[in-house]
Design a protein around this motif. Structure first.
Motif, PDB file in Angstrom:
ATOM      1  N   PRO A   1      15.504 -24.970  35.088  1.00 38.73           N
ATOM      2  CA  PRO A   1      15.042 -23.851  36.780  1.00 38.73           C
ATOM      3  C   PRO A   1      15.328 -22.778  36.818  1.00 38.73           C
ATOM      4  O   PRO A   1      15.291 -22.327  37.110  1.00 38.73           O
ATOM      5  CB  PRO A   1      15.462 -25.705  37.432  1.00 38.73           C
ATOM      6  CG  PRO A   1      15.324 -27.214  36.934  1.00 38.73           C
ATOM      7  CD  PRO A   1      15.867 -26.509  35.661  1.00 38.73           C
ATOM      8  N   MET A   2      16.933 -23.409  36.369  1.00 39.01           N
ATOM      9  CA  MET A   2      17.633 -22.258  36.463  1.00 39.01           C
ATOM     10  C   MET A   2      16.894 -21.029  35.644  1.00 39.01           C
ATOM     11  O   MET A   2      17.121 -19.288  35.898  1.00 39.01           O
ATOM     12  CB  MET A   2      19.453 -21.974  36.475  1.00 39.01           C
ATOM     13  CG  MET A   2      19.909 -22.832  37.268  1.00 39.01           C
ATOM     14  SD  MET A   2      19.747 -21.555  38.635  1.00 39.01           S
ATOM     15  CE  MET A   2      21.490 -20.332  38.492  1.00 39.01           C
ATOM     16  N   MET A   3      16.702 -21.215  34.594  1.00 37.49           N
ATOM     17  CA  MET A   3      16.362 -20.265  32.981  1.00 37.49           C
ATOM     18  C   MET A   3      14.760 -19.353  34.355  1.00 37.49           C
ATOM     19  O   MET A   3      14.156 -18.488  34.190  1.00 37.49           O
ATOM     20  CB  MET A   3      15.750 -20.690  32.080  1.00 37.49           C
ATOM     21  CG  MET A   3      17.320 -20.393  31.294  1.00 37.49           C
ATOM     22  SD  MET A   3      18.284 -19.591  31.566  1.00 37.49           S
ATOM     23  CE  MET A   3      17.996 -18.526  30.178  1.00 37.49           C
ATOM     24  N   GLU A   4      13.752 -20.595  34.865  1.00 41.13           N
ATOM     25  CA  GLU A   4      13.397 -20.012  35.010  1.00 41.13           C
ATOM     26  C   GLU A   4      12.964 -19.094  36.633  1.00 41.13           C
ATOM     27  O   GLU A   4      12.010 -18.428  37.114  1.00 41.13           O
ATOM     28  CB  GLU A   4      12.392 -21.469  36.070  1.00 41.13           C
ATOM     29  CG  GLU A   4      11.224 -21.947  36.080  1.00 41.13           C
ATOM     30  CD  GLU A   4      10.656 -22.638  36.110  1.00 41.13           C
ATOM     31  OE1 GLU A   4      10.944 -23.523  35.530  1.00 41.13           O
ATOM     32  OE2 GLU A   4      10.048 -23.239  37.505  1.00 41.13           O
ATOM     33  N   VAL A   5      14.399 -19.250  37.484  1.00 43.01           N
ATOM     34  CA  VAL A   5      14.615 -18.085  38.445  1.00 43.01           C
ATOM     35  C   VAL A   5      14.599 -16.918  38.341  1.00 43.01           C
ATOM     36  O   VAL A   5      13.768 -16.042  38.792  1.00 43.01           O
ATOM     37  CB  VAL A   5      15.282 -18.874  39.205  1.00 43.01           C
ATOM     38  CG1 VAL A   5      16.343 -17.891  40.300  1.00 43.01           C
ATOM     39  CG2 VAL A   5      15.410 -20.031  39.531  1.00 43.01           C
ATOM     40  N   PHE A   6      15.406 -16.976  36.413  1.00 42.12           N
ATOM     41  CA  PHE A   6      15.576 -15.769  35.508  1.00 42.12           C
ATOM     42  C   PHE A   6      14.563 -14.617  35.407  1.00 42.12           C
ATOM     43  O   PHE A   6      14.093 -13.337  35.483  1.00 42.12           O
ATOM     44  CB  PHE A   6      16.931 -15.445  34.493  1.00 42.12           C
ATOM     45  CG  PHE A   6      17.850 -16.164  35.457  1.00 42.12           C
ATOM     46  CD1 PHE A   6      18.921 -15.499  36.844  1.00 42.12           C
ATOM     47  CD2 PHE A   6      18.708 -16.828  34.603  1.00 42.12           C
ATOM     48  CE1 PHE A   6      20.003 -15.762  36.534  1.00 42.12           C
ATOM     49  CE2 PHE A   6      20.066 -17.684  35.008  1.00 42.12           C
ATOM     50  CZ  PHE A   6      20.726 -17.326  36.043  1.00 42.12           C
ATOM     51  N   GLN A   7      13.083 -15.720  34.806  1.00 39.25           N
ATOM     52  CA  GLN A   7      12.186 -15.694  34.402  1.00 39.25           C
ATOM     53  C   GLN A   7      11.044 -14.818  35.704  1.00 39.25           C
ATOM     54  O   GLN A   7      11.010 -13.607  35.832  1.00 39.25           O
ATOM     55  CB  GLN A   7      12.127 -16.259  34.144  1.00 39.25           C
ATOM     56  CG  GLN A   7       9.963 -16.754  33.022  1.00 39.25           C
ATOM     57  CD  GLN A   7      10.479 -14.839  32.351  1.00 39.25           C
ATOM     58  OE1 GLN A   7      11.012 -15.510  31.267  1.00 39.25           O
ATOM     59  NE2 GLN A   7       9.434 -13.803  31.991  1.00 39.25           N
ATOM     60  N   LEU A   8      11.676 -15.792  36.551  1.00 40.21           N
ATOM     61  CA  LEU A   8      10.581 -15.212  37.858  1.00 40.21           C
ATOM     62  C   LEU A   8      11.083 -13.593  38.536  1.00 40.21           C
ATOM     63  O   LEU A   8      10.328 -12.680  38.611  1.00 40.21           O
ATOM     64  CB  LEU A   8      10.133 -16.553  39.473  1.00 40.21           C
ATOM     65  CG  LEU A   8       9.681 -17.580  38.885  1.00 40.21           C
ATOM     66  CD1 LEU A   8      10.149 -18.459  39.676  1.00 40.21           C
ATOM     67  CD2 LEU A   8       8.356 -17.452  39.460  1.00 40.21           C
ATOM     68  N   ALA A   9      12.667 -13.780  38.183  1.00 33.57           N
ATOM     69  CA  ALA A   9      12.997 -12.901  38.845  1.00 33.57           C
ATOM     70  C   ALA A   9      12.632 -11.265  38.333  1.00 33.57           C
ATOM     71  O   ALA A   9      12.355 -10.350  38.277  1.00 33.57           O
ATOM     72  CB  ALA A   9      14.577 -12.319  39.299  1.00 33.57           C
ATOM     73  N   LEU A  10      12.394 -11.759  36.582  1.00 29.75           N
ATOM     74  CA  LEU A  10      12.295 -10.397  35.380  1.00 29.75           C
ATOM     75  C   LEU A  10      10.857 -10.080  35.827  1.00 29.75           C
ATOM     76  O   LEU A  10       9.851  -8.593  35.660  1.00 29.75           O
ATOM     77  CB  LEU A  10      12.674 -10.766  34.413  1.00 29.75           C
ATOM     78  CG  LEU A  10      12.916 -10.357  32.839  1.00 29.75           C
ATOM     79  CD1 LEU A  10      13.264  -8.696  33.496  1.00 29.75           C
ATOM     80  CD2 LEU A  10      11.938 -10.733  32.206  1.00 29.75           C
ATOM     81  N   ASP A  11      10.249 -11.185  36.323  1.00 29.24           N
ATOM     82  CA  ASP A  11       8.332 -10.692  36.431  1.00 29.24           C
ATOM     83  C   ASP A  11       7.785 -10.152  37.315  1.00 29.24           C
ATOM     84  O   ASP A  11       7.115  -8.583  37.217  1.00 29.24           O
ATOM     85  CB  ASP A  11       7.947 -12.182  36.091  1.00 29.24           C
ATOM     86  CG  ASP A  11       7.508 -12.567  34.920  1.00 29.24           C
ATOM     87  OD1 ASP A  11       8.473 -12.018  33.911  1.00 29.24           O
ATOM     88  OD2 ASP A  11       7.327 -14.036  34.922  1.00 29.24           O
ATOM     89  N   ALA A  12       9.135 -10.168  38.514  1.00 31.37           N
ATOM     90  CA  ALA A  12       8.502  -9.819  39.474  1.00 31.37           C
ATOM     91  C   ALA A  12       9.077  -8.086  39.554  1.00 31.37           C
ATOM     92  O   ALA A  12       8.708  -6.938  39.688  1.00 31.37           O
ATOM     93  CB  ALA A  12       9.485  -9.689  41.089  1.00 31.37           C
ATOM     94  N   LEU A  13      10.557  -7.740  38.834  1.00 32.70           N
ATOM     95  CA  LEU A  13      11.395  -6.610  38.737  1.00 32.70           C
ATOM     96  C   LEU A  13       9.828  -5.584  37.861  1.00 32.70           C
ATOM     97  O   LEU A  13       9.747  -4.804  38.269  1.00 32.70           O
ATOM     98  CB  LEU A  13      11.771  -6.358  38.354  1.00 32.70           C
ATOM     99  CG  LEU A  13      13.317  -7.146  38.983  1.00 32.70           C
ATOM    100  CD1 LEU A  13      14.873  -7.068  38.271  1.00 32.70           C
ATOM    101  CD2 LEU A  13      13.820  -6.468  39.931  1.00 32.70           C
ATOM    102  N   LYS A  14       9.109  -6.481  36.854  1.00 34.71           N
ATOM    103  CA  LYS A  14       7.728  -5.535  35.515  1.00 34.71           C
ATOM    104  C   LYS A  14       7.324  -4.710  36.191  1.00 34.71           C
ATOM    105  O   LYS A  14       7.031  -4.123  36.371  1.00 34.71           O
ATOM    106  CB  LYS A  14       8.158  -6.572  34.240  1.00 34.71           C
ATOM    107  CG  LYS A  14       8.716  -6.574  33.788  1.00 34.71           C
ATOM    108  CD  LYS A  14       8.513  -6.965  32.998  1.00 34.71           C
ATOM    109  CE  LYS A  14       9.549  -7.767  31.347  1.00 34.71           C
ATOM    110  NZ  LYS A  14       9.200  -8.608  29.916  1.00 34.71           N
ATOM    111  N   ALA A  15       6.470  -5.851  37.326  1.00 35.16           N
ATOM    112  CA  ALA A  15       5.350  -5.776  38.504  1.00 35.16           C
ATOM    113  C   ALA A  15       5.646  -5.163  39.248  1.00 35.16           C
ATOM    114  O   ALA A  15       5.156  -4.775  40.371  1.00 35.16           O
ATOM    115  CB  ALA A  15       5.007  -6.939  38.751  1.00 35.16           C
TER     116      ALA A  15
END
Ligand SMILES: [Zn+2]
Ligand SMILES: [Zn+2]
Ligand SMILES: [Zn+2]
Length: 700
Positions: free
Chosen positions: A578-592
């Motif tokens: 779940p924590m890695m998911e949080v990081f991934q979601l943040a990265l996706d949002a930043l990229k988009a």
């Protein structure tokens, strides 16, 4: 600041509120009468305001996140269950008088314990229906209560547990405290009455006879009104304010302000005092009261401005604490034998006299103000609002580290761990200012002004040479400063769940930008993960000294502001995923984020800027956050379980960070007569640099 105002037709906001919900709440004060209102918002020259100035619709029509209730948070659970017991008790057919409306009666009922009188009748009902009450409550929420919550409730009502934290203890204890307070007020009234009588009977009327007598009468009248205020309080409101039954506003026990306003009478009747007095009561959550209700601070309410001039020493004690110079550990002195070094980090300065400090937990404060002075705007010497030196210290025991993960990497020191119980102690060290004793706590050296109080009556001392006491203070007539505590700090603390995240940054790098960008990205990721407002989750910085070195590990601590925790963080730590998911979601949002298309922008309010701490705005960078997140996510397969982050070595990291810093310094180096050029080059088969300074050339 809390303002209590009635009907308004216009609201002018001096700055853009932090979020849509705040905006709506503030403008919602206007137009209650007929639905029409004029709302103006002044946008200041700061990034947050300017952003919304250019996109006003985002604020005006923005989505408001609905608040939630967290049943698995122990503090919330206890209150809901107590309220449930109340309901079942009333349902069982109690008499009209079983639950007195006014608190005065309840306090009179406390002793001797009579089963027919409140609160004993309620407690007896709970005791005799314990199993049934528990079963019915648990059944009501069967799909949302965790196993831990059920155990917690069982302990909360169990018969043999009348110790602190049990239902019985909490109800009885809070009422007893108030009874004690009422008793002490009544004693003071008696004392003043005697003094007034003696003064009136004294044939030798001194020069200040009239003034002194008026002062005594004024004080007596104010104290009597406070007693009436206590007696007249609504019983259920009291239980709500004390957090015994649901109180959604602030789960942590609040701090009371009692404001006494007096006005000199124009005409006085024979035998009466020369003043009119009024008393008002306000309550603030502990988190804001630690500054708002600090000694000598001003508080605005009911169209008045009052100054906190006394701390109620009947309900607060002066405690002696030891605060570590090196780490964020602190201990109340007197519970255990004193140690010669810090039990957490081993610092030898732990036992130094300078680390021993007086602290007070605010519970109740007074403000005595003349009617004229209290009128906002009438004050000629308008004071600037006070800013305080505060620190939030994280304390936890290694045994409460239940799950920890770290990156199995030589280059990057990174990991996160779950703290099932962490204590957050916030200390207010006094007003900001240069001229004060410099003290080091938790690695931070600061001038700490502290507060001055009378040890007995709690009157606030202004350090202007004149000692102040309450009229009933036992040390009033002794001109000795031994009764004063010159240096006292304010504190509050609560225990909750937390996740400690070790950042791949050290204090040596000075890399504030990395730190703050990561912090904002984490908040962005959490918001995406929970698909809504997670205002009860906060993030604070935390540092940990590394033994036998002078550098410190940098952490972000994600914590739950609801005491006991809501279970959200536990949910995030059920595995490393779940924590890695949080990081991934943040990265996706930043990229988009659309701000990527504008080469001028390195972040915007749609991504990171929404999570800024205004003073650090300039430190937040979308690209830095993306770089950090990408590098962590690239290595996510190397995440391994470990015992604790305490043992994760940062030496490797330190080397590479120092190297990076050295290169950065070289790059920046430019002299007027010196030509410096730095280019990337392969050195000894590894990536390195070619450095040219004037006529000399080096390979790094
Ligand atoms: Zn320490
Ligand atoms: Zn005093
Ligand atoms: Zn953006």
């Amino acid at each position: 600041m809390r303002i209590d105002i009635g009907d308004l037709s216009t609201v002018v906001l001096c700055s853009v509120p932090p979020a849509q919900a705040n905006y709506l709440q503030r403008i919602g004060r206007a137009g209650r009468r007929d639905g029409n209102a004029l709302n103006l918002t002044v946008a200041n020259a700061r990034p947050h305001d300017l952003y919304f100035f250019s996109n006003p619709k985002e604020m005006i029509t923005g989505r408001v996140e609905p608040p939630g209730v967290f049943l698995n948070a122990s503090a919330v659970l206890e209150r809901q269950f107590t309220a449930f017991c109340f309901d079942r008790w009333v349902e069982s057919g109690i008499s009209e008088t079983a639950l007195p409306m006014r608190l005065g009666h309840v306090l009179n009922n406390l002793e001797p314990a009579d089963r027919r009188k409140f609160p004993h009748n309620l407690l007896y009902f709970i005791e005799t229906h314990r199993t049934e009450l528990l079963d019915r409550f648990i059944e009501l929420f069967s799909d949302s209560l965790t196993e831990d919550s059920r155990d917690h409730l069982t302990r909360f009502v169990r018969e043999e547990e009348s110790g602190p934290g049990s239902l019985r203890y909490r109800i009885v204890e809070e009422l007893h405290n108030l009874k004690k307070e009422r008793h002490s007020l009544q004693n003071k009234v008696k004392l003043l009455r005697d003094r007034i009588r003696r003064k009136e009977e004294d044939p030798a009327k001194g020069k200040n006879y009239e003034t002194e007598l008026d002062e005594l009468k004024r004080e007596k009248s104010a104290l009597q009104k406070l007693v009436s205020l206590i007696n007249g309080r609504d019983t259920l409101n009291f239980l709500t304010d004390e957090g015994l039954i649901p109180n959604y506003a602030f789960p942590e026990a609040g701090v009371q302000l009692r404001s006494i306003i007096y006005r000199k009478k124009q005409k006085r009747q024979e035998g009466e005092g020369g003043y009119n007095t009024w008393v008002y009561e306000y309550e603030r959550p502990a988190a804001s009261a630690i500054a708002e209700l600090a000694p000598a601070n001003h508080f605005y309410a009911g169209g008045r401005k009052v100054r906190v001039d006394q701390v109620d020493m009947n309900v607060s004690q002066v405690e002696t604490w030891r605060i570590c110079n090196n780490c964020s550990h602190s201990e109340l002195i007197g519970l255990e034998p004193e140690k010669s070094s810090c039990p957490n980090c081993g610092s030898m300065l732990w036992s130094d006299e300078g680390q021993k400090r007086s602290m007070v937990r605010l519970r109740q404060v007074f403000a005595t103000t003349s009617d004229r002075e209290s009128r906002i705007g009438d004050d000629s010497d308008e004071r600037e609002p006070s800013f305080y030196e505060k620190q939030l210290l994280l304390d936890f025991n290694q045994e409460h580290v239940t799950d920890a993960y770290r990156l199995d990497s030589d280059d990057v020191a990174f990991g996160f761990e779950f703290l099932s119980k962490a204590t957050f102690r916030e200390i207010n060290f006094g007003e900001k200012g240069e001229f004060a004793e410099k003290v080091t706590f938790a690695g931070v050296e600061l001038p700490r002004k502290a507060f001055g109080l009378c040890r007995h009556c709690g009157k606030v001392q202004d350090h202007n040479g004149r000692i102040k006491h309450g009229l009933t203070c036992t040390s009033r007539d002794q001109e000795s400063d031994r009764n004063l505590i010159d240096c006292v700090y304010l504190y509050r603390d609560f225990s909750s769940e937390a996740i400690r995240i070790l950042l791949p940054v050290t204090t040596f790098t000075g890399s504030e930008r990395k730190h703050h960008s990561f912090l904002a990205a984490l908040q962005l990721g959490l918001k995406r993960k929970f698909e809504g407002s997670v205002d009860h989750l906060r993030i604070t910085d935390h540092e940990e000294p590394v033994p036998e070195t002078s550098y410190r590990k940098k952490y972000l601590v994600l914590f739950d502001t609801v005491p006991g925790g809501t279970g959200y963080l536990k949910q995030l730590m059920r595995s490393e995923q779940p924590m890695m998911e949080v990081f991934q979601l943040a990265l996706d949002a930043l990229k988009a984020c659309p701000c990527n298309e504008d080469p001028e922008k390195d972040g915007c309010y749609q991504c990171l800027y929404a999570y800024k701490n205004s003073t650090r705005m300039t430190e937040i960078s979308r690209d830095t956050a993306m770089e950090l997140l990408s590098s962590l996510l690239r290595q996510k397969e190397r995440l391994v379980k470990t015992d604790t982050l305490k043992n994760v070595k940062v030496n490797v990291l330190f080397d590479s960070e120092l190297e990076a810093r050295f290169i950065e310094a070289l790059r920046r180096f430019r002299g007027p007569e010196l030509d410096v050029a730095l280019t990337k080059e392969v050195v000894n088969g590894k990536p390195g640099y070619f450095l040219k300074i004037g006529g000399m050339a080096y390979r790094v």
